[in-house]
Scaffold this motif. Structure first.
Motif, PDB file in Angstrom:
ATOM      1  N   ALA A 105       1.010  -1.142  -0.043  1.00 47.83           N
ATOM      2  CA  ALA A 105      -0.062  -0.029   0.132  1.00 47.83           C
ATOM      3  C   ALA A 105       0.761   1.284  -0.008  1.00 47.83           C
ATOM      4  CB  ALA A 105      -0.931  -0.019   1.202  1.00 47.83           C
ATOM      5  N   ALA A 106       1.981   1.302   0.591  1.00 45.59           N
ATOM      6  CA  ALA A 106       2.811   2.310   0.767  1.00 45.59           C
ATOM      7  C   ALA A 106       3.566   2.772  -0.174  1.00 45.59           C
ATOM      8  CB  ALA A 106       3.796   2.361   1.897  1.00 45.59           C
ATOM      9  N   GLY A 107       4.076   1.689  -1.118  1.00 48.64           N
ATOM     10  CA  GLY A 107       4.781   1.663  -2.283  1.00 48.64           C
ATOM     11  C   GLY A 107       3.957   2.258  -3.461  1.00 48.64           C
ATOM     12  N   PHE A 108       2.480   1.627  -3.177  1.00 47.12           N
ATOM     13  CA  PHE A 108       1.437   2.183  -4.417  1.00 47.12           C
ATOM     14  C   PHE A 108       1.118   3.739  -3.967  1.00 47.12           C
ATOM     15  CE2 PHE A 108      -2.696   2.496  -6.462  1.00 47.12           C
ATOM     16  CZ  PHE A 108      -2.454   1.864  -7.500  1.00 47.12           C
ATOM     17  N   ARG A 109       1.215   3.916  -3.047  1.00 54.61           N
ATOM     18  CA  ARG A 109       0.840   5.479  -2.784  1.00 54.61           C
ATOM     19  C   ARG A 109       2.051   6.332  -3.171  1.00 54.61           C
ATOM     20  NH1 ARG A 109      -1.432   9.593   0.643  1.00 54.61           N
ATOM     21  NH2 ARG A 109      -0.578  11.319  -0.262  1.00 54.61           N
ATOM     22  N   GLN A 110       3.261   5.837  -2.990  1.00 53.08           N
ATOM     23  CA  GLN A 110       4.460   6.703  -3.606  1.00 53.08           C
ATOM     24  C   GLN A 110       4.341   6.540  -5.254  1.00 53.08           C
ATOM     25  OE1 GLN A 110       7.936   4.963  -1.926  1.00 53.08           O
ATOM     26  NE2 GLN A 110       7.437   5.978   0.271  1.00 53.08           N
ATOM     27  N   GLY A 111       4.024   5.802  -6.060  1.00 50.75           N
ATOM     28  CA  GLY A 111       3.975   5.434  -7.221  1.00 50.75           C
ATOM     29  C   GLY A 111       3.047   6.362  -7.791  1.00 50.75           C
ATOM     30  N   MET A 112       1.635   6.511  -7.160  1.00 56.36           N
ATOM     31  CA  MET A 112       0.724   7.466  -7.389  1.00 56.36           C
ATOM     32  C   MET A 112       1.082   8.867  -7.274  1.00 56.36           C
ATOM     33  SD  MET A 112      -2.078   5.696  -8.408  1.00 56.36           S
ATOM     34  CE  MET A 112      -3.561   6.753  -8.013  1.00 56.36           C
ATOM     35  N   ASP A 113       1.942   9.273  -6.275  1.00 52.01           N
ATOM     36  CA  ASP A 113       2.490  10.411  -6.065  1.00 52.01           C
ATOM     37  C   ASP A 113       3.138  10.711  -7.120  1.00 52.01           C
ATOM     38  OD1 ASP A 113       0.876  10.806  -3.750  1.00 52.01           O
ATOM     39  OD2 ASP A 113       2.587  10.496  -2.362  1.00 52.01           O
TER      40      ASP A 113
END
Ligand code: ARG
Ligand code: ZN
Length: 868
Positions: free
Chosen positions: A396-404
């Motif tokens: 989840a955290a990595g996905f959020r970074q990817g979205m950012d």
């Protein structure tokens, strides 16, 4: 003619601004478009200006000079203007007849009001334009219309002015959208509408006015949509840090709409089906649908509008991602496991067949004849699974970074699926090169898994083989990168750590393996007993998985797996085996004790999670079984499933009755949706008991119901019967809800989906019902679409179902090609059915194909079917 991804070229010209004026008159609407155009420095300097358009062209002016008809050519919906300057102002005037527009694309009339639908290529029905998503302009819109007939005049962005015309009979409103956008996000609405207004303050302090516009009679059905919108806005701030960016957010509901809804910037237009809901008229399922679609369209504001698609081949860039986002939102609003099961079940019942059929295409298609045909389960739902797999791989955290990173790089741009994956890979420092095959290779991969146990070493090796069947135009596919979530169960039902030899400590209880090769072995160590593998937990990839479980092992997983998805899955696998065994006439002609016991246990524990139990106690759908049986006789498949249901009804009769009673007679609370689902499932089983009193129970439930879920549950339980109780309830329902279009749709659907022998006659008669209209997509889907999904009736051995459907396809194609092409897709599983029926299907398809004036939409589907 087909369009190809490989032919993509930047647009020769760009449109910086467009100022539109809609003069809405009784007989027609005049549209004046003033565009600021310039050559695209990134394109070939020799390209001529070609504008897409199919509206009646009234005048063309270049830098204020009227162009003589000899200065341009108009052919095949393309306006060519040779020899234009480097930059110039182009004025185009068109004349539209919205009342005659039955395609519901472009500007059209519904109930005296006007609405637009421009995605993907509807703007060209309004004016001549570079109608492609990588041309992003600043829009302003002025609407002028009679005050009495069109008191509400809406468009994208912010309202910047309004006033009266000289004689004060007409008024005008001007809207300016400060954000650049492609033409597909343009919208106008004009008419007599009531509005529910509310407010939302974003985390950053922007005060947003929220408005939901509906027909005056529907105001009592808007509260749920409004609360769904506010929840969506809050969720996107919390989970993705994304805030709304205009001062107004408008939603308009219209009863004539081709799809579910449309994310036009600041002015969403929705099918009434996904806005209107109150307890009396909407089921729990409908409430869920409204919440999900409101969220979906809201989430598009960032994933779709702020960052849009370079071309239509990239549709999944916005749709797959936005579906993933709305799925996660719904999971947070309700039970995560139940939501996952519902989504996976839908994928398997609907997308897997698409992936195995004549119109199979990759998540990012390579070519299309009619783009409207590519708003598919593959682009949307499989696309969402592809995004979910990235989420699983990076967390989840990595996905959020990817979205950012995605937004940091691409805000305000029109980009590709590659760009999205690159942001995810770069933000997480991982290589997703092989993973990208999910975007380019069609078909559902199959995993064949086996386990070897080495007692001496306390080790078990899991061997995974993958292959992907050929699909039209694609053979010999390369291995996919598949996240395979695995758990290990001990004989006492406890979970064993999944430890690899390379670990220095016991591993996690659920481990995500990266499967990348055609054949690969993973060895788990530190085991004291032979484990039972729990595979593809939470449906970690959109694949079919085979493992040679014994029936008792499936029953064990169904009772003990800590992964709720796999508890459900094990029961479904067991049931599927049994149903196919019965169909093939192997062994005893009755259900195994193993399955009946598993169901009995599920039912005994049902009250701890009734929503889950209702899913687990439902047999696999007929369409799923059809995919697993070559040369199937669909009628017999249905019969076998019905017989199995009848057996489960009898074997567990007291339990069903008790379950129905335990959950009956409660005062309505939304959060009891799971209990209602279980109760209604119980009633549907009770209805199968010979000589039972289901008629009385259903009538009682119907009469006492204080909500639509219970009323429909009662009606559905009797839909297949010939009883007096059935006729009474159906008649009462039609009378009670005669003025509620969406409720009448349910009434049509129940009758079209019935097991009764007289379905076709009933459906034909219902087409004459005053509430039915061939011009309304909801009605067509509710009645004729539902008939197409009724496997027993559609596949009647005498071909009557096929003939009826082909007739309707042709009749509707002349009205609305998009709706017709969806309908004709019910012929797409032709290769799965036995030869006599397959031939009857072919004959009807050939008749459709030979029809004069067939639309591109239907042509594309039928020709692919016949060529497969
Ligand atoms: N973008 C819309 C959505 O998914 C779908 C619009 C499709 N419309 C159409 N006519 N094909 O929310
Ligand atoms: Zn969408």
């Amino acid at each position: 003619v087909a369009k190809y991804l490989k032919d993509y070229r930047p647009a020769p010209f760009l449109i910086d601004r467009v100022d539109l004026e809609f003069d809405i008159l009784d007989s027609h609407t005049s549209v004046r478009a003033r565009m600021v155009v310039k050559r695209n420095p990134k394109a070939d300097a020799s390209d001529t200006l070609q504008l897409d358009g199919s509206a009646e062209l009234v005048a063309v002016r270049l830098d204020g000079e009227a162009l003589a008809p000899s200065a341009w050519t108009l052919a095949d919906e393309v306006l060519t203007l040779p020899g234009v300057p480097e930059s110039f102002i182009l004025d185009i005037e068109t004349r539209l007849e919205p009342a005659a527009n039955t395609s519901l694309m472009g500007l059209y009339a519904s109930n005296g009001n006007l609405y637009t639908q421009c995605e993907p290529e509807g703007f060209r029905k309004i004016t001549y334009y570079l109608d492609r998503p990588d041309v992003m302009a600043k829009f302003s819109t002025t609407l002028i219309a009679d005050r009495q007939r069109f008191p509400v005049l809406l468009s994208n962005g912010n309202k910047v002015g309004e006033g009266l015309t000289e004689n004060r009979k007409r008024h005008w409103v001007k809207w300016v959208d400060p954000y650049r956008k492609p033409a597909y996000l343009f919208a106008v609405v004009a008419g007599k509408l009531s509005v529910l207004r509310d407010h939302y303050t974003t985390r950053g302090g922007r005060k947003v006015t929220l408005e939901i516009y509906v027909a005056p009679a529907d105001m009592d059905k808007t509260a749920h949509a409004m609360s769904s919108l506010k929840k969506s806005m809050q969720w996107d701030e919390q989970v993705f840090g994304l805030e709304y960016d205009l001062d107004t957010y408008m939603i308009v509901a219209v009863g004539d709409f081709n799809m579910g809804a449309m994310e036009n910037k600041g002015l969403n237009i929705f099918n009434t089906k996904f806005v209107l809901a109150n307890r009396e008229t909407a089921t729990d399922f409908d409430f869920e649908g409204v919440e999900a679609v409101i969220a979906h369209e809201y989430f598009h504001n960032w994933t779709g509008n702020r960052v849009t698609c370079r071309d239509w081949f990239q549709l999944s860039l916005k749709e797959g991602l936005t579906v993933f986002r709305d799925q996660e939102f719904s999971a947070d609003m309700q039970s995560r496991a139940v939501k996952r099961i519902e989504d996976a079940r839908g994928l398997r019942a609907l997308q897997f067949p698409e992936d195995a059929g004549p119109t199979a295409h990759p998540v990012r298609p390579e070519s299309y004849i009619e783009m409207n045909n590519f708003y598919t389960l593959t682009v949307y739902e499989k696309g969402a699974e592809v995004v979910r797999m990235i989420h699983t791989l990076v967390g989840a955290a990595g996905f959020r970074q990817g979205m950012d990173l995605y937004f940091r790089r691409h805000d305000g741009q029109a980009v590709t699926c590659e760009d999205f994956v690159a942001a995810m890979a770069d933000a997480n420092h991982i290589d997703l090169t092989q993973f990208k095959r999910w975007y380019s290779q069609a078909g559902t991969p199959v995993l064949d898994v086996s386990l070897d146990w080495f007692a001496e070493g306390g080790a078990a090796s899991l061997t995974v083989r993958q292959h992907c069947p050929d699909t039209p135009g694609q053979t010999d596919k390369l291995p996919f990168h598949i996240p395979l979530a695995v758990g290990l169960l001990a004989a006492d039902g406890s979970e064993l750590p999944v430890t690899l030899a390379s670990d220095d400590a016991p591993g996690p209880l659920t481990r995500v393996l990266s499967v990348t090769e055609a054949e690969q072995t993973f060895t788990f160590v530190g085991l004291n007993e032979k484990p039972l593998p729990s595979l593809l937990r939470n449906f970690s990839a959109p694949v079919r998985l085979n493992y040679a479980y014994r029936d008792e092992e499936l029953a064990f997983l169904c009772a003990h797996d800590s992964d709720a998805f796999n508890r459900w899955e094990a029961g479904q696998t067991l049931a599927t085996r049994e149903l196919l065994r019965l169909y093939r006439g192997e062994g005893e002609a009755t259900l195994s004790a193993c399955l009946i016991d598993a169901f009995a246990q599920l039912l005994d524990h049902a009250d701890s999670d009734p929503a889950f139990a209702a899913l687990a106690l439902t047999l696999p759908a007929e369409v799923e079984l059809l995919e697993l049986q070559d040369h199937a006789d669909p009628a017999r498949l249905c019969q076998v499933r019905e017989q199995a249901r009848a057996e489960l009804a009898q074997a567990l009769a007291e339990r069903w009755d008790a379950a129905w009673r335990r959950h009956s007679g409660l005062a309505f609370r939304h959060e009891d949706a799971g209990r209602r689902a279980l109760k209604n499932l119980a009633l549907s089983y009770l209805a199968l008991l010979p000589g039972g009193d289901a008629g009385a129970l259903a009538s009682q439930q119907y009469q006492q119901a204080d909500n639509m879920t219970d009323r429909m549950g009662a009606l559905a339980a009797l839909a297949d019967s010939h009883s007096h109780a059935r006729d009474t309830l159906f008649a009462d329902f039609a009378q009670r809800f005669a003025d509620e279009a969406l409720v009448m749709d349910k009434w049509f659907t129940l009758q079209a989906g019935s097991r009764r022998q007289d379905v076709l006659r009933t459906v034909t008669a219902l087409m004459e019902h005053p509430a039915f209209a061939l011009t309304n997509p909801n009605k067509v889907r509710a009645l004729i679409g539902a008939f197409g999904r009724n496997l027993a009736a559609f596949h009647a051995a005498d071909g009557s179902g096929y003939r009826f459907m082909a007739d309707q396809v042709l009749a509707i194609d002349a009205i609305n090609p998009q709706v017709a092409s969806r309908l004709v897709s019910c012929f797409n599983r032709r290769s799965r059915v036995e030869p006599a029926r397959a031939e009857l299907m072919r004959v009807e398809l050939a008749r459709v194909l030979a029809h004069d004036g067939l639309s591109r939409d239907v042509y594309e589907i039928v020709s692919k079917n016949l060529n497969a």
